[in-house]
Design a protein around this motif. Sequence first.
Motif, PDB file in Angstrom:
ATOM      1  N   GLU A   7     -17.568  39.319 -53.044  1.00 18.92           N
ATOM      2  CA  GLU A   7     -18.024  38.017 -53.573  1.00 18.92           C
ATOM      3  C   GLU A   7     -17.696  38.020 -55.057  1.00 18.92           C
ATOM      4  N   ASP A   9     -17.173  35.978 -58.760  1.00 18.31           N
ATOM      5  CA  ASP A   9     -17.415  34.800 -59.603  1.00 18.31           C
ATOM      6  C   ASP A   9     -16.416  34.809 -60.741  1.00 18.31           C
ATOM      7  N   MET A  11     -15.677  32.694 -64.142  1.00 20.58           N
ATOM      8  CA  MET A  11     -16.280  31.663 -65.001  1.00 20.58           C
ATOM      9  C   MET A  11     -15.472  31.480 -66.282  1.00 20.58           C
ATOM     10  N   GLY A  42     -17.371  27.238 -62.587  1.00 21.17           N
ATOM     11  CA  GLY A  42     -16.274  28.179 -62.357  1.00 21.17           C
ATOM     12  C   GLY A  42     -15.971  28.251 -60.876  1.00 21.17           C
ATOM     13  N   LYS A  43     -15.370  29.348 -60.463  1.00 16.45           N
ATOM     14  CA  LYS A  43     -14.995  29.510 -59.061  1.00 16.45           C
ATOM     15  C   LYS A  43     -15.817  30.605 -58.408  1.00 16.45           C
ATOM     16  N   HIS A  44     -16.124  30.399 -57.137  1.00 17.49           N
ATOM     17  CA  HIS A  44     -16.737  31.448 -56.333  1.00 17.49           C
ATOM     18  C   HIS A  44     -15.767  31.761 -55.197  1.00 17.49           C
ATOM     19  N   ILE A  45     -15.378  33.013 -55.093  1.00 19.10           N
ATOM     20  CA  ILE A  45     -14.355  33.403 -54.125  1.00 19.10           C
ATOM     21  C   ILE A  45     -14.914  34.482 -53.212  1.00 19.10           C
ATOM     22  N   THR A  46     -14.758  34.296 -51.911  1.00 21.30           N
ATOM     23  CA  THR A  46     -15.109  35.373 -50.984  1.00 21.30           C
ATOM     24  C   THR A  46     -13.822  35.835 -50.297  1.00 21.30           C
ATOM     25  N   LEU A  47     -13.739  37.114 -50.018  1.00 20.43           N
ATOM     26  CA  LEU A  47     -12.574  37.616 -49.299  1.00 20.43           C
ATOM     27  C   LEU A  47     -12.944  38.870 -48.527  1.00 20.43           C
ATOM     28  N   GLU A  48     -12.098  39.213 -47.574  1.00 19.11           N
ATOM     29  CA  GLU A  48     -12.297  40.441 -46.799  1.00 19.11           C
ATOM     30  C   GLU A  48     -11.160  41.402 -47.097  1.00 19.11           C
ATOM     31  N   ILE A  49     -11.484  42.675 -47.135  1.00 15.33           N
ATOM     32  CA  ILE A  49     -10.473  43.677 -47.461  1.00 15.33           C
ATOM     33  C   ILE A  49     -10.712  44.925 -46.626  1.00 15.33           C
ATOM     34  N   VAL A  61      -9.721  44.894 -55.271  1.00 14.42           N
ATOM     35  CA  VAL A  61     -10.269  43.574 -55.612  1.00 14.42           C
ATOM     36  C   VAL A  61     -10.125  43.335 -57.113  1.00 14.42           C
ATOM     37  N   ALA A  64      -6.650  42.279 -57.688  1.00 15.27           N
ATOM     38  CA  ALA A  64      -6.442  40.893 -57.251  1.00 15.27           C
ATOM     39  C   ALA A  64      -6.995  39.906 -58.282  1.00 15.27           C
ATOM     40  N   LEU A  68      -4.260  37.577 -60.067  1.00 15.18           N
ATOM     41  CA  LEU A  68      -4.127  36.274 -59.392  1.00 15.18           C
ATOM     42  C   LEU A  68      -5.346  35.368 -59.540  1.00 15.18           C
ATOM     43  N   LEU A  69      -6.538  35.917 -59.359  1.00 19.34           N
ATOM     44  CA  LEU A  69      -7.699  35.034 -59.203  1.00 19.34           C
ATOM     45  C   LEU A  69      -8.267  34.527 -60.525  1.00 19.34           C
TER      46      LEU A  69
ATOM     47  N   LEU B  33      -0.936  43.267 -51.870  1.00 21.24           N
ATOM     48  CA  LEU B  33      -2.358  43.412 -51.518  1.00 21.24           C
ATOM     49  C   LEU B  33      -2.604  42.828 -50.129  1.00 21.24           C
ATOM     50  N   GLU B  35      -3.952  44.031 -47.672  1.00 21.47           N
ATOM     51  CA  GLU B  35      -5.248  44.387 -47.062  1.00 21.47           C
ATOM     52  C   GLU B  35      -6.259  43.267 -47.240  1.00 21.47           C
ATOM     53  N   GLU B  37      -7.689  39.547 -46.905  1.00 23.52           N
ATOM     54  CA  GLU B  37      -7.507  38.368 -46.057  1.00 23.52           C
ATOM     55  C   GLU B  37      -8.762  37.516 -46.071  1.00 23.52           C
ATOM     56  N   ASN B  38      -8.670  36.390 -45.359  1.00 21.09           N
ATOM     57  CA  ASN B  38      -9.810  35.456 -45.279  1.00 21.09           C
ATOM     58  C   ASN B  38     -10.374  35.072 -46.643  1.00 21.09           C
ATOM     59  N   ARG B  40     -11.651  32.645 -49.291  1.00 20.40           N
ATOM     60  CA  ARG B  40     -12.207  31.285 -49.346  1.00 20.40           C
ATOM     61  C   ARG B  40     -12.648  31.000 -50.774  1.00 20.40           C
ATOM     62  N   GLY B  42     -14.585  28.489 -53.484  1.00 15.13           N
ATOM     63  CA  GLY B  42     -15.526  27.412 -53.753  1.00 15.13           C
ATOM     64  C   GLY B  42     -15.855  27.374 -55.230  1.00 15.13           C
ATOM     65  N   HIS B  44     -18.623  28.074 -58.462  1.00 16.42           N
ATOM     66  CA  HIS B  44     -19.809  28.778 -58.955  1.00 16.42           C
ATOM     67  C   HIS B  44     -20.299  27.999 -60.166  1.00 16.42           C
TER      68      HIS B  44
END
Lengths: 84, 84
Positions: A7, A9, A11, A42-49, A61, A64, A68-69, B33, B35, B37-38, B40, B42, B44
Amino acid sequence: MTKFQAEIDVMPKKEILDPQGKAVSGSMKNLGLSEIENVRIGKHITLEIEAENEQVAHEKVDQACKSLLANLIMESYNFEIKAL
Amino acid sequence: MTKFQAEIDVMPKKEILDPQGKAVSGSMKNLGLSEIENVRIGKHITLEIEAENEQVAHEKVDQACKSLLANLIMESYNFEIKAL
């Protein structure tokens, strides 16, 4: 390999003007919510790794976010990782 | 009156396609990267609010989310409040 969820954040930095947040702060008054101020958006980003362990997931992470983020000139980021 | 800070996450609902997140998931591969995925993406949002107590602050922030910060058709939100 374990799957982790991050998860993140992202900002705008404190020194940097946040025009979107300023606009929302103004709109709060029109909605009768004048007690609300200093809105920052700001942005809230969730991802799976998938990674061998939490430390490796943390490093990936972080990479990343840096590449990029988040735009490190204008934004700062922080994140939490948990195993799924 | 006490000052509280709220930290709000507004995310696209699970059933709804997140094109920005999809694009970032794709870019992760190009960055080595794969590894990850998914992804998302939004919003914050942080804000400050003056209220008599935490319960009132909670209600006001909930009202701000419903009427301005989140589009409830496409997005869901959750938030935490702490005294400053």
